[in-house]
Structures are given as structure tokens and as C-alpha cells.
Design a protein around this motif. Sequence first.
Motif, PDB file in Angstrom:
ATOM      1  N   THR A  58       0.795  -1.226   0.000  1.00 31.27           N
ATOM      2  CA  THR A  58       0.000   0.000   0.000  1.00 31.27           C
ATOM      3  C   THR A  58       0.825   1.272   0.000  1.00 31.27           C
ATOM      4  OG1 THR A  58      -0.129  -0.055   2.417  1.00 31.27           O
ATOM      5  CG2 THR A  58      -1.908  -1.154   1.193  1.00 31.27           C
ATOM      6  N   ALA A  59       2.143   1.166   0.006  1.00 27.80           N
ATOM      7  CA  ALA A  59       2.992   2.363   0.017  1.00 27.80           C
ATOM      8  C   ALA A  59       3.100   2.931  -1.391  1.00 27.80           C
ATOM      9  CB  ALA A  59       4.382   2.025   0.548  1.00 27.80           C
ATOM     10  N   PRO A  60       2.734   4.188  -1.599  1.00 28.86           N
ATOM     11  CA  PRO A  60       2.836   4.758  -2.944  1.00 28.86           C
ATOM     12  C   PRO A  60       4.276   4.837  -3.408  1.00 28.86           C
ATOM     13  CG  PRO A  60       2.327   6.474  -1.338  1.00 28.86           C
ATOM     14  CD  PRO A  60       2.252   5.167  -0.612  1.00 28.86           C
ATOM     15  N   MET A  61       4.463   4.692  -4.720  1.00 24.68           N
ATOM     16  CA  MET A  61       5.809   4.692  -5.297  1.00 24.68           C
ATOM     17  C   MET A  61       6.110   6.033  -5.944  1.00 24.68           C
ATOM     18  SD  MET A  61       5.762   0.853  -6.890  1.00 24.68           S
ATOM     19  CE  MET A  61       7.145   1.196  -7.976  1.00 24.68           C
ATOM     20  N   LEU A  62       7.364   6.429  -5.854  1.00 20.50           N
ATOM     21  CA  LEU A  62       7.813   7.704  -6.402  1.00 20.50           C
ATOM     22  C   LEU A  62       7.617   7.741  -7.911  1.00 20.50           C
ATOM     23  CD1 LEU A  62       9.312  10.417  -5.878  1.00 20.50           C
ATOM     24  CD2 LEU A  62      11.457   9.155  -6.212  1.00 20.50           C
ATOM     25  N   PHE A  63       6.926   8.781  -8.394  1.00 20.74           N
ATOM     26  CA  PHE A  63       6.685   9.010  -9.820  1.00 20.74           C
ATOM     27  C   PHE A  63       6.079   7.783 -10.500  1.00 20.74           C
ATOM     28  CE2 PHE A  63      10.329  12.181  -9.373  1.00 20.74           C
ATOM     29  CZ  PHE A  63       9.453  13.254  -9.233  1.00 20.74           C
ATOM     30  N   ALA A  72       9.775  -2.267  -0.475  1.00 17.47           N
ATOM     31  CA  ALA A  72       9.922  -2.325  -1.923  1.00 17.47           C
ATOM     32  C   ALA A  72       9.783  -0.942  -2.556  1.00 17.47           C
ATOM     33  CB  ALA A  72       8.885  -3.278  -2.510  1.00 17.47           C
ATOM     34  N   ALA A  73       8.879  -0.125  -2.027  1.00 15.95           N
ATOM     35  CA  ALA A  73       8.742   1.245  -2.538  1.00 15.95           C
ATOM     36  C   ALA A  73      10.018   2.036  -2.310  1.00 15.95           C
ATOM     37  CB  ALA A  73       7.554   1.933  -1.866  1.00 15.95           C
ATOM     38  N   ALA A  74      10.647   1.820  -1.149  1.00 14.69           N
ATOM     39  CA  ALA A  74      11.911   2.497  -0.882  1.00 14.69           C
ATOM     40  C   ALA A  74      13.004   2.000  -1.811  1.00 14.69           C
ATOM     41  CB  ALA A  74      12.313   2.272   0.581  1.00 14.69           C
ATOM     42  N   PHE A 108       8.193   6.476   5.297  1.00 13.81           N
ATOM     43  CA  PHE A 108       7.722   6.628   6.664  1.00 13.81           C
ATOM     44  C   PHE A 108       7.076   7.988   6.910  1.00 13.81           C
ATOM     45  CE2 PHE A 108      10.987   3.241   7.628  1.00 13.81           C
ATOM     46  CZ  PHE A 108      10.041   2.257   7.881  1.00 13.81           C
ATOM     47  N   GLY A 109       7.545   9.011   6.197  1.00 14.00           N
ATOM     48  CA  GLY A 109       6.885  10.303   6.320  1.00 14.00           C
ATOM     49  C   GLY A 109       5.455  10.249   5.851  1.00 14.00           C
ATOM     50  N   HIS A 110       5.205   9.521   4.759  1.00 21.43           N
ATOM     51  CA  HIS A 110       3.840   9.355   4.261  1.00 21.43           C
ATOM     52  C   HIS A 110       3.026   8.513   5.242  1.00 21.43           C
ATOM     53  CE1 HIS A 110       0.587   8.824   1.336  1.00 21.43           C
ATOM     54  NE2 HIS A 110       0.584   7.547   1.698  1.00 21.43           N
ATOM     55  N   GLN A 111       3.614   7.440   5.740  1.00 21.62           N
ATOM     56  CA  GLN A 111       2.903   6.552   6.664  1.00 21.62           C
ATOM     57  C   GLN A 111       2.497   7.286   7.935  1.00 21.62           C
ATOM     58  OE1 GLN A 111       4.806   2.730   7.367  1.00 21.62           O
ATOM     59  NE2 GLN A 111       4.029   2.654   9.452  1.00 21.62           N
ATOM     60  N   ALA A 112       3.384   8.100   8.485  1.00 25.13           N
ATOM     61  CA  ALA A 112       3.119   8.807   9.737  1.00 25.13           C
ATOM     62  C   ALA A 112       2.433  10.153   9.528  1.00 25.13           C
ATOM     63  CB  ALA A 112       4.427   9.002  10.502  1.00 25.13           C
ATOM     64  N   GLN A 113       2.253  10.552   8.274  1.00 23.79           N
ATOM     65  CA  GLN A 113       1.619  11.841   7.952  1.00 23.79           C
ATOM     66  C   GLN A 113       2.288  12.985   8.717  1.00 23.79           C
ATOM     67  OE1 GLN A 113      -1.412  12.337   5.598  1.00 23.79           O
ATOM     68  NE2 GLN A 113       0.002  10.693   5.012  1.00 23.79           N
ATOM     69  N   VAL A 114       3.582  13.084   8.562  1.00 18.33           N
ATOM     70  CA  VAL A 114       4.348  14.083   9.305  1.00 18.33           C
ATOM     71  C   VAL A 114       4.249  15.444   8.619  1.00 18.33           C
ATOM     72  CG1 VAL A 114       5.943  12.322  10.126  1.00 18.33           C
ATOM     73  CG2 VAL A 114       6.520  13.645   8.079  1.00 18.33           C
ATOM     74  N   SER A 115       4.688  16.447   9.328  1.00 18.84           N
ATOM     75  CA  SER A 115       4.748  17.788   8.759  1.00 18.84           C
ATOM     76  C   SER A 115       5.962  17.917   7.844  1.00 18.84           C
ATOM     77  CB  SER A 115       4.837  18.834   9.871  1.00 18.84           C
ATOM     78  OG  SER A 115       6.097  18.761  10.520  1.00 18.84           O
ATOM     79  N   LEU A 163       8.963   7.551  12.770  1.00  9.98           N
ATOM     80  CA  LEU A 163       7.935   6.717  13.402  1.00  9.98           C
ATOM     81  C   LEU A 163       7.941   6.824  14.923  1.00  9.98           C
ATOM     82  CD1 LEU A 163       7.712   3.388  11.376  1.00  9.98           C
ATOM     83  CD2 LEU A 163       6.481   5.534  11.081  1.00  9.98           C
ATOM     84  N   GLY A 164       8.878   7.586  15.485  1.00  9.18           N
ATOM     85  CA  GLY A 164       8.910   7.784  16.922  1.00  9.18           C
ATOM     86  C   GLY A 164       9.263   6.545  17.704  1.00  9.18           C
TER      87      GLY A 164
END
Length: 434
Positions: A58-63, A72-74, A108-115, A163-164
Motif C-alpha cells: 500500500t505504500a505509494p511509489m515515487l513518480f 519495496a517502494a523504498a 515513513f513520512g507518508h505513513q506517519a503523515q508528518v509535517s 515513526l517515533g
Amino acid sequence: MSDALTFIHTLRWDDLPRRVQAQAKRCLRDLIGVAAGGLGTDLSRIIRDHAAEDLPGTAPMLFDNRAAAPAAAAMAAGMTIDSLDGHDGYNPSKGHIGCPLLPALLVFGHQAQVSGQAFLTALVMGYEFGARAAEAQHATCPDYHTSGSWGAATAAAGGARLLGLSAEQTRQALGIAEYHGPRSQMMRCIDWPTMVKDGSGWGAMCGVSAVQLARRGFTGAPAITVEQAPQVWTGLGEDWRILRQYFKPYPVCRWAQAPVEGVLALRRAHGLTSGDVDRIEVESFHESIRLATARPRTTEEAQYSTSFPCAVALVRGALGPEDLDGDSLRDPEILRLSEGLIMSEDAHANAVFPGTRLARVRLHLRDGRVVQGDWVQPRWDAEAPPTEEELAGKYRALADPILGPERARAIDKAIGQLETGPLTALTDLLYRAP
């Protein structure tokens, strides 16, 4: 708790000098531009297909319009950046920090919805951590390993922050990542250039997996680069390694860039065309001479060559992604000069490597004259960085033809304002195909 573990979780945006904050954005934009430029390579296509089809998630892939498992996305993002050898680097590591780091932060930034500010702070932390992890590993290993080897722990550090993870979970993540990181031998890919390249995508994948495992309670052997090399972890929060990154004006191995500069300087100074030149002669350091593919069959072989980029520069007066694939690989004038180029190793150039990468070029002209340049270094080293307009011009040259000028400008604007809003202001522009 070690200084490194403390630093991972305690660095704050407001602690950063303005120069460091600005450099983070420069590095981020440069990496994204290189990723866009690499989308057309077979390497990027294959690895993105592999991630989406063989490692779904479910992790979106770059471009890309597809998703994959987070690791795998990473991996796909790291290899896409690495598919075009134009990303920033760090001389003491003989490698690249941002390439394995950014993909993990995006996941992880997308997963955690960080600023956006949290993301940029993690990026700076990762550059500081990665520089020192690379220095520690190179000091303990007699063989020269790829960026993915120490990049795995770097990616894990970034993910643990976003992810803290607790201090103990972070310690375990670093240990897992370092233990399983790809200890790939870089000079094998220099001698036989293929799509494995600098191991950065595999390092990003390993780092993401390590964070996911540590979060679940999986334990890892202590990371010796972090826990047994205290001399390297000095200056955190004061001596900013991110300011020591070089940028690349050309999408080829950094070791070939001083020879390219030498060729271009003589071409300009004497008003030469390739037809005036019988052969090129290059003196440089050992590793540059090892980039010995004179008749590349693939863009990987062209990017990991000294002779071919020098020949392109003399024939075309420039060197861009379009010069490293397709018809360029069969251009008879480029091949004449590439195959005729003479390389020799110089003791002075060897002595100052890796901190300084030197080359000296002679052109043997068809009228019998020989013109020689001075010792030159690659452009855009940390001591003589590119101007803002130069680096922005590189980004536009890479991104505009692939993403379109409007989308490329929107990404640039989002990066410029990233600390004031959510990360999604940027990732909404990144997570779809051109």
C-alpha cells in the motif's frame, strides 16, 4: 545512550543554522530532479515493475501510479535515483547519503503523515548520521563497500525518528540494518558496470525493513559503526556534514568529472572541435582509471566510464542524460575518441584522493600540436558550490522534460515552503506518474 542515538531523536528544526536549512532543501530538490531524470532508464522501469508486481503493498511509489510494500517502494525509489548518476555525494565516504536516505523518509513520512518541517529535520539528521556512519565503516573495512552498506543504517535512523521509535527500538533497528545491509564491493561494479550500481536501493529497502522489524520487537546485533567508533560521532549539532556535500553538474561517476572538466576547458580555451583532435590523454587517480569502459553498450557502462564522457564532452561540448544512452552509444566520432583515449595513474592525484579528485588532460591535435591543461577538480565541490541558479537550472533540465515544466515548478515551490505545511504538499506531486 550514545550521542548518535540521542541525536537521532532530539534534533529540532529551530536548532539548525539557516545555511543548513537551505542546504536541506537544495539536496532534496536535487535528488528529486535526478529521480525524474532517471525514470526513462531500463533500470528504473524494471525495479518499479518488480516492486509493484512482485512485492505488492500500500505504500505509494515515487513518480508511479502504483503501490508496493514499504520496503519495496523504498528500494524502487533508491534505485531510480541511482539509475542516473547525478545525485549529491560526500567525498570522505566515496559515496552518496541522500540516495538511500530519502526513499526511507518518503515511505515513513507518508505513513506517519508528518509535517514538512519534521521531514526536513529528519533529512538533515540523516545526512549528519550517514556521513559519520560511512566514515566509521570505511575506517573498519579494508574493502570499499557501496553506499547501500552504511546507507542501510542511515535509512533506519531516519525511519526510527519519523515513526517515533523508542531509544531501545532505535538501537535494535540500527543493529538489524547494519547486520543485514548490503556489503557490496563497489569496485566490482566499477570494473563491470551493471544495474546493481551503488547498492543504495537495497540499502533503503534494508533500512525500512529494519525499522518495521524493530517496531515489532525484533532484535539486532549492535551496530558497531555507531557503538564502537566514538571518534567519528563528534561534532553532532555543530559540525554540519550536510554542508560538505558536493553536487554533480554531469550524470556520471564523480571520479570521471574532473577529466570531463579538463576536456571542456581545453575545448573552450583553444576553440577546438572534435575533428581537430587525434586523441585525448588523461592523468588522474587510480579509481578514475578503473572506469575503463571505452565502448559502452548500456547507460550504466556509459555512466561508469572515464573515456566515454570525455569523448562526449569533446564532441558535443556538453554532457547530459541524453548523451549516455541510445544513439550516443553508437556515434562513430564519440567512439573514435573514447577508444583512443589514453589514461595514466598519477601519484599526486592518488595522494590527495578521496578528499580531492584531480585530473590533467592533454589533447593531441591532428596538426601535430599538443595542448595541455592544468590540474582540475570537479565542479560544484563543497568548497566551491554551485550558485542557486546553477543548481535550479540543473533541476529544471532534468525534471522539465519528464514531468513537464508546470509540475516541476510546483514541486520546486512545494520544497521551498515545506517547513510551513504538511509533507503531503510535496508528496501529492510526487506519487503519480508523469
